[in-house]
Design a protein around this motif. Structure first.
Motif, short mmCIF file in Angstrom:
data_model
loop_
_atom_site.label_atom_id
_atom_site.label_comp_id
_atom_site.label_asym_id
_atom_site.label_seq_id
_atom_site.Cartn_x
_atom_site.Cartn_y
_atom_site.Cartn_z
N PHE A 122 0.83 -1.21 0.00
CA PHE A 122 0.00 0.00 0.00
C PHE A 122 0.87 1.26 0.00
CE2 PHE A 122 -1.99 3.37 2.58
CZ PHE A 122 -3.07 3.67 1.75
N ILE A 123 1.89 1.28 0.84
CA ILE A 123 2.77 2.44 0.92
C ILE A 123 3.52 2.64 -0.38
CG2 ILE A 123 4.78 3.44 2.08
CD1 ILE A 123 2.18 3.55 3.68
N SER A 124 4.02 1.53 -0.97
CA SER A 124 4.75 1.65 -2.24
C SER A 124 3.84 2.19 -3.34
CB SER A 124 5.35 0.30 -2.64
OG SER A 124 4.33 -0.66 -2.87
N THR A 125 2.59 1.75 -3.36
CA THR A 125 1.62 2.26 -4.35
C THR A 125 1.32 3.73 -4.10
OG1 THR A 125 0.62 0.06 -4.53
CG2 THR A 125 -0.66 1.92 -5.37
N LEU A 126 1.22 4.09 -2.83
CA LEU A 126 0.95 5.48 -2.48
C LEU A 126 2.10 6.39 -2.90
CD1 LEU A 126 -1.40 6.90 -0.99
CD2 LEU A 126 -0.02 6.81 1.09
N VAL A 127 3.32 5.91 -2.76
CA VAL A 127 4.49 6.71 -3.15
C VAL A 127 4.52 6.92 -4.67
CG1 VAL A 127 7.01 6.72 -3.24
CG2 VAL A 127 5.84 6.02 -1.15
N LEU A 128 4.10 5.89 -5.41
CA LEU A 128 4.10 5.99 -6.87
C LEU A 128 2.89 6.75 -7.42
CD1 LEU A 128 5.07 2.30 -7.78
CD2 LEU A 128 6.55 4.31 -7.98
N SER A 129 1.85 6.91 -6.62
CA SER A 129 0.57 7.42 -7.10
C SER A 129 0.62 8.79 -7.78
CB SER A 129 -0.45 7.46 -5.95
OG SER A 129 -0.01 8.32 -4.91
N PRO A 130 1.53 9.72 -7.41
CA PRO A 130 1.54 11.01 -8.11
C PRO A 130 1.79 10.91 -9.61
CG PRO A 130 2.72 11.19 -6.04
CD PRO A 130 2.43 9.74 -6.24
N ASN A 131 2.44 9.81 -10.04
CA ASN A 131 2.71 9.67 -11.47
C ASN A 131 2.54 8.22 -11.90
OD1 ASN A 131 3.45 11.35 -13.74
ND2 ASN A 131 5.33 10.16 -13.91
N MET A 132 1.43 7.62 -11.47
CA MET A 132 1.21 6.19 -11.69
C MET A 132 0.01 5.95 -12.59
SD MET A 132 0.45 3.28 -8.78
CE MET A 132 -1.31 3.65 -8.73
N PHE A 133 0.05 4.83 -13.33
CA PHE A 133 -1.11 4.36 -14.04
C PHE A 133 -1.13 2.83 -13.95
CE2 PHE A 133 2.05 3.50 -17.15
CZ PHE A 133 1.53 2.60 -18.08
N VAL A 134 -2.30 2.25 -14.04
CA VAL A 134 -2.45 0.81 -13.91
C VAL A 134 -2.45 0.18 -15.29
CG1 VAL A 134 -3.92 -1.07 -13.07
CG2 VAL A 134 -3.74 1.06 -11.76
N SER A 135 -1.66 -0.86 -15.45
CA SER A 135 -1.55 -1.57 -16.73
C SER A 135 -1.24 -3.02 -16.45
CB SER A 135 -0.46 -0.94 -17.59
OG SER A 135 -0.17 -1.75 -18.72
N ASP A 136 -1.58 -3.90 -17.41
CA ASP A 136 -1.24 -5.31 -17.26
C ASP A 136 0.18 -5.60 -17.74
OD1 ASP A 136 -1.59 -4.93 -19.94
OD2 ASP A 136 -3.04 -6.55 -20.22
N GLY A 137 0.90 -4.55 -18.15
CA GLY A 137 2.30 -4.69 -18.55
C GLY A 137 3.21 -3.99 -17.55
N TRP A 138 4.52 -4.14 -17.74
CA TRP A 138 5.48 -3.54 -16.81
C TRP A 138 5.56 -2.02 -17.00
CZ3 TRP A 138 6.93 -6.12 -12.75
CH2 TRP A 138 7.02 -7.51 -12.80
#
Length: 283
Positions: A122-138
């Motif tokens: 959860f914390i790692s996702t929160l840290v990435l969230s300012p510039n994150m998008f969800v995808s089934d690829g890397w």
């Protein structure tokens, strides 16, 4: 059914005690600092190159020495107060019976370990969230960091190209989370059993030794010794999906973890049944 309910209530009672335990808050802050230190630069890098990053960083957190070892030592810190008995526990032990109480403690270790690693994700996702998008690829950011030395130059969490070639993001994420949970549960059970038979200090020492065995094998022992190191088998790059190398195969790791957790759980419950449990001051 009544026995299961009693064991579950004992487990949840231990979880509720987290909210009044300063040690849990200290551990939470340390984990946040760890994730910020290693995952934060990935967010900064993604912004600098103009591409958003996918959230699949946990497989790399669990595969890197510099992050996995502190995470496992966090498990030692979390369960160092085993067998989790304070002034109120003797009452629960008498009301529920030793077997149900012991099962409740085993369930607590399993659930506590799951919450621990879910908190990290959860914390790692929160840290990435300012510039994150969800995808089934890397995604371009993680793929780029896996193929060039930019990660080392700007001190970003090492991104394994091997993991990206062998696993899809969802499979790598799910498998690494499962393996980390298994390894963490084993550490918790080792601490629990050792503390009952010896003392709190020995439980933490033995669990820490099991944690550092991974580094010892990497630097001084033959690769075959990975077959006996649960912390090593929680790292995806150590496992050999083909089953042709000296490293443990995925199937071997699954069997090893399942058998170890079952045996240690039985030993934990039997230890509660046969040994005197004393009230100990909080850690």
């Amino acid at each position: 059914m009544d026995s299961i309910c009693k064991s579950f209530l004992i487990c949840m009672n231990n979880i509720r005690r987290w909210f009044t335990n300063p040690r849990i808050y200290i551990l939470g802050v340390l984990l946040i600092m760890l994730v910020l230190n290693y995952v934060g630069p990935i967010t900064a890098f993604s912004k600098s190159v103009g591409y958003r990053v996918t959230p699949w960083v946990f497989p790399f957190l669990s595969d890197c020495f510099f992050t996995q070892i502190p995470m496992m030592l966090g498990i030692v810190f979390l369960f160092c107060d085993a067998p989790f008995i304070d002034e109120g526990q003797p009452y629960l032990l008498i009301r529920s019976g030793r077997i149900q109480w012991g099962v409740g403690q085993v369930l607590y270790i399993m659930l506590g370990t799951a919450i621990y690693f879910l908190f990290i994700t959860f914390i790692s996702t929160l840290v990435l969230s300012p510039n994150m998008f969800v995808s089934d690829g890397w995604g371009k950011v993680l793929s780029t960091l896996a193929q060039i030395n930019a990660g080392q130059e700007i001190r970003i969490l090492p991104i394994s190209y091997k993991i990206q070639t062998l696993y899809s993001p969802m499979k790598a994420f799910s498998l690494s989370l499962l393996l980390e949970w298994c390894a963490g549960t084993i550490l918790g059970l080792i601490i629990f059993i050792t503390n009952i038979h010896l003392n709190r200090a020995m439980g933490a020492i033995i669990a820490s030794a099991v944690t550092f065995l991974d580094i010892l094998i990497s630097n001084a022992l033959p690769n075959y010794m990975y077959h006996f190191s649960p912390i090593s088998m929680a790292r995806l790059t150590i496992l050999d999906p083909t089953g042709l190398a000296w490293n443990p195969s995925n199937l071997y790791a699954y069997i090893f973890f399942a058998a170890s957790i079952i045996v240690l759980s039985i030993l934990a419950v039997l230890s509660v049944r046969k040994r005197d449990i004393q009230v100990l001051p909080p850690v």
